[in-house]
Write an enzyme that holds these catalytic residues in place. Structure first.
Site, PDB file in Angstrom:
ATOM      1  N   GLU B  63      29.143  26.990 -11.077  1.00 10.20           N
ATOM      2  CA  GLU B  63      28.056  26.001 -11.092  1.00 10.20           C
ATOM      3  C   GLU B  63      26.831  26.499 -11.845  1.00 10.20           C
ATOM      4  OE1 GLU B  63      29.966  26.445  -8.378  1.00 10.20           O
ATOM      5  OE2 GLU B  63      30.848  24.458  -8.150  1.00 10.20           O
ATOM      6  N   HIS B 131      30.270  20.005   2.735  1.00  4.80           N
ATOM      7  CA  HIS B 131      30.557  18.952   1.750  1.00  4.80           C
ATOM      8  C   HIS B 131      29.913  17.654   2.226  1.00  4.80           C
ATOM      9  CE1 HIS B 131      33.654  21.926   0.910  1.00  4.80           C
ATOM     10  NE2 HIS B 131      33.911  21.342  -0.236  1.00  4.80           N
TER      11      HIS B 131
END
Lengths: 320, 338
Positions: B63, B131
Site C-alpha cells: 500500500e 475490514h
C-alpha cells in the site's frame, strides 16, 4: 581518471567546493540564530551528490532527504534560492514554506526534499513510472541514507521498480549512522547493496569519498535505466563530518573514526590527484576558491536582503 | 436513461475519464488480473482488457508503494486513480497520504500539484474489525486532502469525474454495502441502489451538498450507508406526521456548511448520523459548525448518533448493535421533538 575533459573535472571540483564552503558558511548563521530551526549538513559527502548529478541530464529528476543542500547545489538549484529558503525569506525556492529539509526546485528537476526517512523512495519510483509510461527516456535518482534502507518503503519500492523495470537509480549514502545509531546495531549485512539481490536488481558498492568512482558507477546505472534495463541500487560508503543535525555534538563517535574518514576527504583527495596530474595549478585552485566564496557571499547577501513573507501567505498553496 | 449500480457507475466514470484523458491510469491490487475480480468489489472489471495493463496496473501487496508511486506519477503530470481494497489498509500507507500527498504542494511553495484519486471501500460488512472501519471522517483533519463520500450511482459517477479532474489528492470513499456488486462478490447485507445515470459526460462539483429529502421538522445530516438508513427512517416518520429533511453532504472536504445552516434555520433541529465512532469524529465537527454559526436558530441541542466507540465486532448481532440502525434514528428524532 581522464575519460573526462579537464573542464568537467574542474567543474566536479568546483561543485564539491561549493557545497563545502556553503555548508561551512551557513553554519555560522545557524550559530548566530539567524537561520531559524536546525540544519542537517552535508560536509564529507560531497562526492556523492556531485558525482551522481554529473551523470544526469538536465531533464532527469532527483528526490532528496532531510539532508538536501548538497543534492540541490549539485543538481543546479540556484544557491540564492536555497539560501533564502534557509533564512525563511519569500525569495526562497519554496517561498519559505519548506525550509532546509524541503529544498527543491521542480524547474531544474529536484522535487521538494522529503524529510521522513525512506518516504521519498516510493515517490521517486512513481516518477520513474511516469517516465516509463511517457516513454521519455528520462531517469530519476532517489537519494537516501543507510537508515532509510531499514524502512518498509525501501522494500516495497525496490520490489515494484524491479517488477515494472523502471528507470530509477537508488543511491544509498551510507554514512554509518542513522541519527546516533551505528549501522552495525541495526543491520547484520556488511553491505546495504547486497539487499539488491532480494529484488533481482544490480547492487553496487562504491567509494563515496571518490567523486570519479561515483560518477562512473552512476553513469553506468543511469545508462542502463535509460535504455530500459531497469533499476540499480548503489551504496556509497561515506561519512558525515557534522552530527546528525547541528544540535548534535556527535559524542557517540570515536575521534579515531572521524580522523580516519577525514583523511579520505573527497575534496582534498581530488585536489591532490588533480595537482599530481597537472590538471589543476595553484593559481587555478585559488581562482576557483575565490569564485565559490564570492558566489556563497552573494547568495547570503541576497537572503539577508530579501523580504520576509507576509504572514497571511501561510494560508496559500494548501490546494491547487 | 440506464439504471446502474454504484459499482457500475464508478466503472463508467473510470472508463470515460480514461478515454477522455490519456494521463489517467489505475493502480492497485488485483484490479486487472485476467480471470480475477476487477478489484475487491468488481469495479474495474473489463478495464484492463479495454485499456491494457500499462493503464490498469496490478501491484504487489504494497500500500505504501501504491500511494507513493501514484504521488510521484501525479507530480509528473499523470492523474492516477489508486485504490486500496479496504479503507482500513489506508493506515498502511498513512505516511504517503498524510505526510506526502497532503503536504507536497504546500511545502514546495506551490511548485507542484498532486492530482491523484485514492479509492477506498469503507463501512462494516461482517468481516470483522480490520475490514470494517469508516475512516472518511479521520481525513478531514489533514489539510491538503479532499474527501468525497458518494451515496448514489448518479453522485458516484459525477463526483468521481470531478475528483479525477481535480488537481489535488482526493480520497474517494465507497461504501461496500452500497456497491450493488453482483455474482460472487455480492455483499450479503448489501442494499441494491439502482439509480438513473446519464450516459453523456456530466460532473458534480465538489463541495455541494444535496438535500435528498425535504422536510420541515428536523434536519438529519448523514452520508453513505447512514444516509440510506436515515431516508428509510424519514419515510417511516412521515407516516406519523414527522417531516424530516435529509441532507447528503456528498463531500466532507470541501464542506458545504451553508446548505446545512439554511436547513437548520428552517427546522431548528439537527441530528447527525455517522457510521464512524463518535469521539472526535466528523459528526462532532458538523455539530461544532452549527453551534458556532447557527446557535440562535436551535430549539434543541444538536445531537450525534454515531457508532459506539469500540472496534467493529464480528458477529452480526454485535456488529449491528454498535452501528446506528433505522430504529435508533427514529428514536433519536422522536426524543429531539419531544
Amino acid at each position: 581518471m581522464i575519460n573526462l575533459e579537464k573542464e568537467k573535472l574542474l567543474l566536479l571540483y568546483k561543485q564539491m567546493l561549493s557545497i563545502r564552503l556553503f555548508e561551512d558558511r551557513i553554519y555560522h548563521f545557524f550559530l548566530q540564530g539567524i537561520i531559524p530551526s536546525t540544519l542537517h549538513q552535508y560536509q564529507g559527502q560531497e562526492a556523492i551528490a556531485v558525482g551522481v548529478c554529473t551523470a544526469l541530464n538536465k531533464d532527469d529528476f532527483i528526490t532528496s532527504t532531510h539532508r538536501p543542500h548538497g543534492h540541490a547545489i549539485a543538481k543546479g538549484v540556484p544557491m540564492k534560492k536555497i539560501t533564502a529558503e534557509l533564512f525563511g525569506k519569500v525569495t526562497g525556492c519554496c517561498r519559505a514554506k519548506g525550509g532546509s529539509m524541503h529544498i527543491g526546485d521542480y524547474s531544474i528537476g529536484m522535487l521538494p526534499a522529503i524529510a521522513i526517512v525512506g518516504s521519498g523512495i516510493p515517490i521517486a519510483t512513481g516518477v520513474a513510472l511516469a517516465f516509463k509510461l511517457k516513454k521519455t527516456k528520462q531517469v530519476v535518482v532517489s537519494f537516501f541514507g543507510d537508515g532509510a534502507s531499514n524502512q518498509g518503503s525501501f522494500h516495497e519500492s525496490l520490489n515494484m521498480a524491479a517488477v515494472y523495470n523502471l528507470p530509477v537509480v537508488y543511491v544509498c549514502e551510507n554514512n554509518l549512522y542513522g541519527a546516533s545509531t551505528h549501522i552495525s546495531k541495526v543491520m547484520k549485512l556488511e553491505n546495504i547493496a547486497d539487499r539488491a539481490s532480494a529484488y533481482g536488481i544490480p547492487g553496487i558498492v562504491a567509494d563515496g569519498m571518490d567523486v570519479l568512482e561515483i560518477y562512473r558507477v552512476t553513469n553506468e546505472a543511469v545508462e542502463r535505466a535509460r535504455e530500459g534495463g531497469g533499476p540499480t541500487l548503489i551504496e556509497c560508503k561515506t561519512y558525515r563530518y557534522s552530527g546528525h543535525s547541528r544540535s548534535d555534538p556527535a559524542k557517540y563517535r570515536p575521534k579515531e573514526e572521524v580522523d580516519f574518514w577525514k583523511a579520505k576527504d573527497p575534496i582534498l583527495q581530488f585536489r591532490r590527484k588533480m595537482f599530481e596530474m597537472n590538471i589543476l595549478t595553484q593559481e587555478e585552485d585559488e581562482k576557483i576558491k575565490s569564485e565559490v566564496e564570492k558566489e556563497v557571499e552573494v547568495a547570503i547577501n541576497f537572503a539577508i536582503e530579501s523580504p520576509l513573507p507576509s504572514p497571511e501567505t501561510a494560508l496559500e498553496d494548501v490546494y491547487a | 436513461m440506464p439504471k446502474l449500480t454504484i459499482a457500475e457507475a464508478i466503472r463508467e466514470a473510470l472508463r470515460e475519464e480514461m478515454m477522455r484523458d490519456s494521463s489517467v491510469f489505475l493502480i492497485g491490487e488485483d484490479i486487472g488480473i485476467p480471470g480475477g475480480w476487477g478489484g475487491p468489489f468488481t469495479v474495474t472489471q473489463g478495464l484492463a482488457e479495454e485499456f491494457g495493463h500499462e493503464r490498469v496496473i496490478d501491484t504487489p501487496i504494497s500500500e505504501t508503494g501504491i500511494v507513493g508511486l501514484a504521488i510521484g506519477a501525479a507530480m509528473m503530470g499523470f492523474r492516477p486513480v489508486a485504490e486500496v481494497q479496504y479503507c482500513d489498509f489506508l493506515f498502511c500507507a498513512m505516511d504517503q497520504i498524510a505526510n506526502q500527498a497532503a503536504k507536497l504542494r504546500y511545502m514546495s511553495g506551490g511548485q507542484v500539484k498532486v492530482p491523484l484519486v485514492l479509492r477506498a471501500p469503507t463501512g462494516a460488512t461482517g468481516r470483522g474489525t480490520q475490514h470494517a472501519q469508516s475512516l472518511e471522517g479521520l481525513f478531514i483533519h489533514i489539510p491538503g486532502l479532499k474527501v468525497v463520500v458518494p451515496s448514489t450511482p448518479y453522485d458516484a459517477k459525477g463526483l468521481l469525474k470531478s475528483s479525477i479532474r481535480d488537481d489535488n489528492p482526493v480520497l474517494f470513499f465507497e461504501h461496500k454495502l452500497l456497491y450493488g456488486s453482483r455474482g460472487a462478490r455480492k455483499e450479503r447485507a448489501g442494499i441494491e441502489i439502482l439509480g438513473e445515470v446519464p450516459e453523456e459526460d456530466y460532473t458534480i462539483p465538489l463541495g455541494i451538498a444535496d438535500v435528498k429529502r425535504v422536510g420541515k421538522d428536523i434536519t438529519i445530516v448523514a452520508k453513505l450507508l447512514m444516509l440510506h438508513r436515515s431516508l428509510e427512517a424519514a419515510e417511516e416518520l412521515s407516516k406519523e406526521g414527522i417531516e424530516v429533511e435529509v441532507i447528503d453532504p456528498r463531500t466532507l472536504v470541501p464542506f458545504d456548511k451553508e446548505t446545512i445552516i439554511n436547513s437548520v434555520k428552517k427546522t431548528n433541529r439537527l441530528l447527525i448520523v455517522d457510521e464512524g465512532p463518535k469521539t472526535g469524529g466528523w459528526a462532532a465537527e458538523v455539530a461544532a459548525i452549527i453551534v458556532e454559526e447557527a446557535m440562535d436558530y436551535l430549539d434543541a441541542p444538536v445531537r450525534r448518533l454515531c457508532t459506539y466507540d469500540v472496534p467493529i465486532p464480528f458477529s452480526p448481532v454485535l456488529e449491528s448493535y454498535v452501528i446506528p440502525s433505522k430504529e435508533r434514528i427514529i428514536q433519536a428524532v422522536k426524543e429531539m421533538l419531544m
